[in-house]
Design a protein around this motif. Structure first.
Motif, PDB file in Angstrom:
ATOM      1  N   VAL A 160       0.725  -1.548   0.026  1.00 41.40           N
ATOM      2  CA  VAL A 160       0.017   0.030  -0.122  1.00 41.40           C
ATOM      3  C   VAL A 160       0.775   1.258  -0.119  1.00 41.40           C
ATOM      4  CG1 VAL A 160      -1.954  -1.310   1.061  1.00 41.40           C
ATOM      5  CG2 VAL A 160      -0.314   0.004   2.410  1.00 41.40           C
ATOM      6  N   ARG A 161       1.967   1.085   0.674  1.00 43.50           N
ATOM      7  CA  ARG A 161       2.984   2.290   0.484  1.00 43.50           C
ATOM      8  C   ARG A 161       3.483   2.560  -0.844  1.00 43.50           C
ATOM      9  NH1 ARG A 161       5.837   0.713   4.470  1.00 43.50           N
ATOM     10  NH2 ARG A 161       7.481  -0.123   3.122  1.00 43.50           N
ATOM     11  N   GLN A 162       3.767   1.579  -1.529  1.00 49.37           N
ATOM     12  CA  GLN A 162       4.146   1.592  -3.020  1.00 49.37           C
ATOM     13  C   GLN A 162       2.967   2.064  -3.883  1.00 49.37           C
ATOM     14  OE1 GLN A 162       6.387  -1.897  -4.314  1.00 49.37           O
ATOM     15  NE2 GLN A 162       7.412  -2.104  -2.388  1.00 49.37           N
ATOM     16  N   LEU A 163       1.865   1.460  -3.646  1.00 50.06           N
ATOM     17  CA  LEU A 163       0.788   1.954  -4.502  1.00 50.06           C
ATOM     18  C   LEU A 163       0.491   3.339  -4.289  1.00 50.06           C
ATOM     19  CD1 LEU A 163      -1.513   0.918  -6.219  1.00 50.06           C
ATOM     20  CD2 LEU A 163      -2.633   0.361  -4.196  1.00 50.06           C
ATOM     21  N   ASP A 164       0.533   3.700  -2.950  1.00 46.99           N
ATOM     22  CA  ASP A 164       0.067   5.341  -2.612  1.00 46.99           C
ATOM     23  C   ASP A 164       1.017   6.122  -3.513  1.00 46.99           C
ATOM     24  OD1 ASP A 164      -1.086   7.223  -0.450  1.00 46.99           O
ATOM     25  OD2 ASP A 164       1.207   7.532  -0.874  1.00 46.99           O
ATOM     26  N   SER A 165       2.491   5.710  -3.656  1.00 47.28           N
ATOM     27  CA  SER A 165       3.366   6.746  -4.313  1.00 47.28           C
ATOM     28  C   SER A 165       2.842   6.533  -5.811  1.00 47.28           C
ATOM     29  CB  SER A 165       4.963   6.279  -4.185  1.00 47.28           C
ATOM     30  OG  SER A 165       5.018   6.458  -2.722  1.00 47.28           O
ATOM     31  N   GLU A 166       2.687   5.300  -6.418  1.00 47.25           N
ATOM     32  CA  GLU A 166       2.083   5.168  -7.628  1.00 47.25           C
ATOM     33  C   GLU A 166       1.083   6.018  -8.136  1.00 47.25           C
ATOM     34  OE1 GLU A 166       2.744   1.214  -9.656  1.00 47.25           O
ATOM     35  OE2 GLU A 166       2.787   0.547  -7.369  1.00 47.25           O
ATOM     36  N   LEU A 167       0.154   5.987  -7.281  1.00 47.31           N
ATOM     37  CA  LEU A 167      -1.219   6.582  -7.762  1.00 47.31           C
ATOM     38  C   LEU A 167      -1.143   8.275  -7.431  1.00 47.31           C
ATOM     39  CD1 LEU A 167      -3.836   4.205  -5.973  1.00 47.31           C
ATOM     40  CD2 LEU A 167      -2.834   4.442  -8.379  1.00 47.31           C
ATOM     41  N   LYS A 168      -0.228   8.738  -6.492  1.00 48.08           N
ATOM     42  CA  LYS A 168       0.008  10.009  -6.445  1.00 48.08           C
ATOM     43  C   LYS A 168       0.563  10.705  -7.484  1.00 48.08           C
ATOM     44  CE  LYS A 168      -0.651  10.585  -1.259  1.00 48.08           C
ATOM     45  NZ  LYS A 168       0.163  10.553  -0.169  1.00 48.08           N
ATOM     46  N   ARG A 169       1.541   9.812  -8.126  1.00 46.47           N
ATOM     47  CA  ARG A 169       2.196  10.169  -9.388  1.00 46.47           C
ATOM     48  C   ARG A 169       1.478  10.454 -10.405  1.00 46.47           C
ATOM     49  NH1 ARG A 169       6.363   6.733  -7.542  1.00 46.47           N
ATOM     50  NH2 ARG A 169       5.771   5.237  -9.059  1.00 46.47           N
ATOM     51  N   LEU A 170       0.603   9.504 -10.711  1.00 48.31           N
ATOM     52  CA  LEU A 170      -0.591   9.317 -11.699  1.00 48.31           C
ATOM     53  C   LEU A 170      -1.193  10.613 -11.629  1.00 48.31           C
ATOM     54  CD1 LEU A 170      -1.676   5.875 -11.898  1.00 48.31           C
ATOM     55  CD2 LEU A 170      -0.373   7.168 -13.703  1.00 48.31           C
ATOM     56  N   GLY A 171      -1.793  10.977 -10.329  1.00 50.80           N
ATOM     57  CA  GLY A 171      -2.678  12.303  -9.705  1.00 50.80           C
ATOM     58  C   GLY A 171      -1.991  13.535 -10.299  1.00 50.80           C
ATOM     59  N   ARG A 172      -0.682  13.467  -9.911  1.00 48.13           N
ATOM     60  CA  ARG A 172       0.078  14.762 -10.124  1.00 48.13           C
ATOM     61  C   ARG A 172      -0.080  15.163 -11.568  1.00 48.13           C
ATOM     62  NH1 ARG A 172       3.182  13.249  -5.614  1.00 48.13           N
ATOM     63  NH2 ARG A 172       4.854  12.208  -7.207  1.00 48.13           N
ATOM     64  N   ARG A 173      -0.284  13.912 -12.560  1.00 49.06           N
ATOM     65  CA  ARG A 173      -0.123  14.179 -13.961  1.00 49.06           C
ATOM     66  C   ARG A 173      -1.520  14.732 -14.375  1.00 49.06           C
ATOM     67  NH1 ARG A 173       2.301   8.548 -15.680  1.00 49.06           N
ATOM     68  NH2 ARG A 173       4.396   8.845 -14.600  1.00 49.06           N
ATOM     69  N   GLY A 174      -2.486  14.771 -13.438  1.00 46.13           N
ATOM     70  CA  GLY A 174      -3.934  15.353 -13.778  1.00 46.13           C
ATOM     71  C   GLY A 174      -4.741  14.181 -14.108  1.00 46.13           C
ATOM     72  N   TRP A 175      -5.856  13.969 -13.178  1.00 47.76           N
ATOM     73  CA  TRP A 175      -7.189  13.331 -13.432  1.00 47.76           C
ATOM     74  C   TRP A 175      -8.323  13.930 -12.993  1.00 47.76           C
ATOM     75  CZ3 TRP A 175      -4.651   8.892 -10.061  1.00 47.76           C
ATOM     76  CH2 TRP A 175      -4.706   9.285  -8.557  1.00 47.76           C
TER      77      TRP A 175
END
Length: 434
Positions: free
Chosen positions: A419-434
């Motif tokens: 979940v820690r790694q997933l949190d980082s992955e998803l936040k990177r995607l979110g910063r690109r804009g959704w």
């Protein structure tokens, strides 16, 4: 007579420059009984006996005098989506109405009309609010709900009675009951018997299962309605740890490669106590020749120690392409397909779950499929996947979620690290804009 033609997708595809493909249909204006009749096209399901879309399209054509070309599409959702994306990216007007999965509105919304511009203000009254919300992107109603699904718990009522147990309310209770009855059934000679079967392959089905585990533990919905990533929390970790403990204990190692049909096969052959699957299983489990006919019960999914039952929503919708030359006519077809009388017929004839709430109190619907009586609360409280809020990024969000979850189930990584790694992955995607 109005004309209704049915074409397979392969019969309408043509190779375009650069290797891309799309739907190519002819367009014409007909005169039917002195009325100018337009021709529109609808992309339905796979065209098999379970596809009720062509039936309703034909009825609409007969009532309106217009022509409808019915196009069958691949059964696999990934192939269907790929073809839709090719069609829409080329801004083709060849297909007016598209049947789309519940997780596609946010992905395709730039290519879909706002149905609110063509339908009356009360068009969505009576539908499950969560489904309408799912299909509303930035205030635009881009699809109308046609039928819905939600995850359910199937159980062997004969075995629970035999061993003196009630239907479990929590995941921990399910674990303990499954372990006990599995051991007893194996001691009685069925060495292939398992306590719990679910969809554990690294695909969208695992996203649905894992979302149910996490949400029912009170761990959130991966990404919330405001687009904030919420997965890195103790309750989500506890949910994934418990699920990982099932593999090799109450669930077979093969779970890691199971989809819906593999799990149904195990359960329907009489080799499982509990099954997580969609409502379609009910009628098949009760069919003539089924090893568990008359022995199956259906209930809401269990929950965590401080949570409540949560089921991931599934289902299909109808949308109108922005590139349609007849958007008003196409919207009228969508309104007809999803209207109460047509949804009622779909439920009675095909056993599909309506998206209009009042049909779950309709005596004719309930007489045709008594299992729908117990579905209302599950569907009303269903959890939409975070597809609308993440839009174009949803496929990557889901991919990251089910891959990390699969690693936890496989024992390749612990839940806290996942979940820690997933949190980082998803936040990177979110910063690109959704």
């Amino acid at each position: 007579m109005p004309l209704v033609s049915t074409r397979s997708l392969s019969a309408t595809r043509r190779l375009l420059k650069g290797g891309a493909s799309t739907f190519l249909l002819t367009s014409s204006v007909l005169m039917v009984h002195g009325v100018q009749a337009e021709e529109i096209s609808i992309a339905c399901g796979s065209g098999d006996a379970a596809d009720y879309c062509p039936v309703l399209a034909r009825q609409w054509a007969e009532q309106t005098g217009h022509q409808v070309n019915v196009i069958s599409t691949p059964n696999a959702t990934t192939e269907k989506l790929s073809l839709y994306q090719q069609l829409l990216s080329s801004q083709s007007s060849d297909v007016d109405v598209l049947m789309i999965d519940i997780v596609w509105p946010g992905l395709l919304d730039d290519h879909l009309v706002d149905l609110g511009d063509y339908l009356p203000e009360d068009a969505t009254d009576g539908f499950f609010p969560a489904l309408v919300d799912n299909n509303t992107i930035d205030g635009r109603l881009v699809a109308m709900p046609w039928y819905t699904d939600a995850g359910l718990l199937y159980y062997r009522k004969d075995l629970l009675e035999k061993y003196g147990h009630e239907v479990p309310e929590t995941w921990q209770q399910l674990t303990e009951v499954a372990r006990e009855i599995q051991a007893a059934e194996r001691a009685a000679g069925n060495n292939d018997f398992w306590g719990y079967i679910f969809q554990g392959r690294a695909y969208e089905g695992l996203t649905c299962n894992a979302l149910e585990w996490v949400a029912s533990h009170g761990g959130g919905t991966l990404v919330d309605a405001e687009g904030e990533v919420t997965i890195d929390n103790p309750k989500a970790i506890a949910a994934l740890e418990l699920a990982a403990s099932w593999i090799g204990d109450i669930s077979p190692e093969g779970t890691l490669n199971h989809t819906e049909e593999e799990t149904r096969g195990v359960f329907q052959s009489g080799n499982a106590l509990f099954l997580r699957n969609w409502p379609y299983v009910w009628s098949l489990a009760q069919s003539e020749g089924s090893s568990v006919r008359g022995k199956v019960g259906m209930a809401t999914l269990p929950h965590g120690p401080d949570g409540e039952s949560r089921s991931t929503l599934g289902g299909w919708n109808f949308a109108v392409s922005r590139y349609s030359e007849h958007p008003e006519l196409a919207a009228d077809l969508v309104a007809y397909m999803t209207a109460k009388p047509q949804q009622k017929a779909h439920a009675i004839v095909m056993g599909m779950n309506p998206t209009i709430e009042s049909l779950y109190q309709d005596e004719e619907v309930l007489a045709s499929n008594p299992s729908m009586r117990g579905l209302y609360e599950t569907l009303a409280n269903g959890v939409p996947r975070p597809a609308s809020v993440t839009g174009d990024a949803y496929a990557r969000v889901s991919n990251a979620f089910f891959n990390r979850t699969h690693q936890v189930l496989s024992g390749d990584i612990d839940a806290a690290s996942a979940v820690r790694q997933l949190d980082s992955e998803l936040k990177r995607l979110g910063r690109r804009g959704w």
